[in-house]
Design an enzyme around this catalytic site. Structure first.
Site, PDB file in Angstrom:
ATOM      1  CG  HIS A 323      -1.962   1.051   1.242  1.00 56.31           C
ATOM      2  ND1 HIS A 323      -1.753   2.294   1.793  1.00 56.31           N
ATOM      3  CD2 HIS A 323      -3.230   1.057   0.737  1.00 56.31           C
ATOM      4  CE1 HIS A 323      -2.857   3.024   1.635  1.00 56.31           C
ATOM      5  NE2 HIS A 323      -3.758   2.306   1.008  1.00 56.31           N
ATOM      6  CG  ASP A 382      -8.249  -2.508  -2.970  1.00 55.29           C
ATOM      7  OD1 ASP A 382      -9.451  -2.222  -2.933  1.00 55.29           O
ATOM      8  OD2 ASP A 382      -7.352  -1.652  -3.054  1.00 55.29           O
TER       9      ASP A 382
END
Length: 445
Positions: A323, A382
């Site tokens: 991320h 996600d």
């Protein structure tokens, strides 16, 4: 060579900039510092995203922390889940008003939002269904812009008016998404057209499932995990691309509908809102090419092939791992994983869930081996959200619109904050590095 091909080459040549110039002029590409932290461009009270700690030696990875108005996301989720109730309305209230509602305030707010869900009588037919679209995000953005025309004074940027507009959009997004999807299926997939009106007694999550699927076609656990996903995606600081877009556009004092449609355009990009679809595609590829999903050796060997650009899409990426801000962990992924396992059991997909868990376990080590990179990576939200959506029988066409249905709350809070506090148009600098040229009269060219 056709004219458009000639023009394409000219446009490509004209738009190329030497990469070395970015270093020479210390350009913060992507508004990222050299240590990959974000360039500080503003202040916010809405949300906080923490993945590293800065010190004199640089940055140190830490467990991820996400706060809404100073309240950590895990405590917020534990608060409403321990009461066995839905949390999205409470979260919207917190983001917009800066405090948690008491019982009466929450009841009043929920009742108000329920009344705001209904679209104007002509809107569904004339705007959503008559204009045939093949992309729900595009249809959603178009509908938001069309709602501008339903107001007498849509350009009023007073806090009262912007707040009323924001509440209306937050409440209407689920219906617009559901109706846009049904319209797309009807026009482009030859499916039956079914339009269900929202029910005031249902929560935001259950209303959406009802409008999408119909009554008795979803379980209480499905409602619970969809509500959780709405809460987890509602806000992520002012620096994420779509929220920053909201700040940039709002700083011009344009109308709410233009600002939110711009945010939708940012979220539609596959590098922002479409990541979970890529995760699902990658895992499907692994499932089709690995015989034993429980084997660390077999799965690990295939992950190496993906990272070496010899499998899946050739990008060399493990989607869903890593991320821009979080390092050791993404708190949203941790919270979602716990419920994802429950859904996997209910839907008889535990073997598939365990494959996700195995990739989570061995992926970071394989990434370090394959890339020779000591960067710390962990699953982001996600990684599991695509699996959850699939387990809930959500069509991929609405994965990103679902994200928008949640994030509209954060966008609205950031818009109000920008108008009230920043009070200056956002206008960063770009350095011109092109060559000096002389104008040549047309007859001499």
């Amino acid at each position: 060579m056709s004219k458009i091909e000639q023009w394409t080459k000219l446009a490509e040549n004209a738009s190329n900039i030497d990469n070395e110039l970015y270093t020479k002029f210390d350009v913060k590409r992507g508004l990222r510092n050299a240590d990959q932290t974000g360039v500080l461009v503003g202040l916010t009270n809405v949300g906080t995203v923490i993945g590293v700690e800065k010190n004199e030696k640089g940055t140190t990875p830490v467990e991820g922390r996400l706060e809404y108005r100073g309240i950590t996301i895990d405590k917020l989720v534990d608060g409403f889940q321990s009461d066995k109730r839905q949390g999205y309305d409470e979260t919207v209230y917190l983001l917009l008003y800066g405090k948690l509602p008491n019982r009466q305030e929450l009841e009043d707010f929920t009742a108000y939002m329920a009344q705001q869900r209904y679209l104007p009588q002509y809107f569904t037919k004339d705007i959503i269904l008559s204009f045939r679209g093949k992309d729900v995000m595009n249809m959603l953005a178009r509908s938001v812009l069309a709602l501008y025309t339903t107001e007498d004074n849509p350009d009023d940027v007073s806090t009262k008016n912007v707040l009323e507009q924001s509440l209306s959009l937050i409440a209407k997004f689920p219906a617009i998404v559901a109706y846009s999807f049904h319209g797309m299926r009807y026009h482009h997939m030859n499916k039956a057209l079914v339009i269900r009106h929202p029910k005031p007694e249902l929560s935001t999550a259950e209303n959406f499932l009802y409008m999408l699927k119909g009554g008795n076609r979803y379980t209480p656990l499905e409602v619970e995990i969809l509500d959780l996903m709405l809460v987890l995606h509602a806000e992520h600081g002012g620096g994420n691309n779509s929220s920053f877009t909201t700040h940039v556009v709002s700083s011009t004092l344009t109308d709410t509908y233009s600002a939110i449609s711009a945010a939708l355009g940012a979220l539609k990009g596959p590098l922002h809102g479409g990541a979970n679809i890529k995760v699902m595609a990658m895992v499907d590829d692994i499932k089709n090419n690995v015989r034993d999903w429980a084997s660390e050796r077999e799965v690990g060997a295939y992950l190496h092939k993906i990272l070496d650009k010899k499998a899946f899409d050739g990008s060399g990426k493990l989607y869903g791992l890593g991320h821009a801000v979080y390092t050791l962990s993404d708190p949203r992924a941790i919270l979602l994983k716990n419920k994802a396992r429950e859904v996997a059991i209910e839907k008889n997909k535990l073997d598939e869930f365990e494959l996700y868990a195995l990739i989570e376990k061995i992926g970071p080590g394989i990434f370090a081996e394959s890339k020779g990179d000591n960067k710390v990576i962990a699953p982001n939200v996600d990684f599991y959200s695509g699996f959850v959506n699939c387990s809930l029988d959500m069509p991929p066409a609405i994965y990103t619109p679902l994200f928008a249905m949640s994030r509209i709350a954060g966008w609205s809070a950031h818009r109000i904050e920008e108008i009230n506090s920043a009070k200056r148009i956002i206008r960063p600098a770009y350095k011109a590095v092109g060559p000096k040229t002389e104008y040549i009269p047309l007859h001499n060219r």
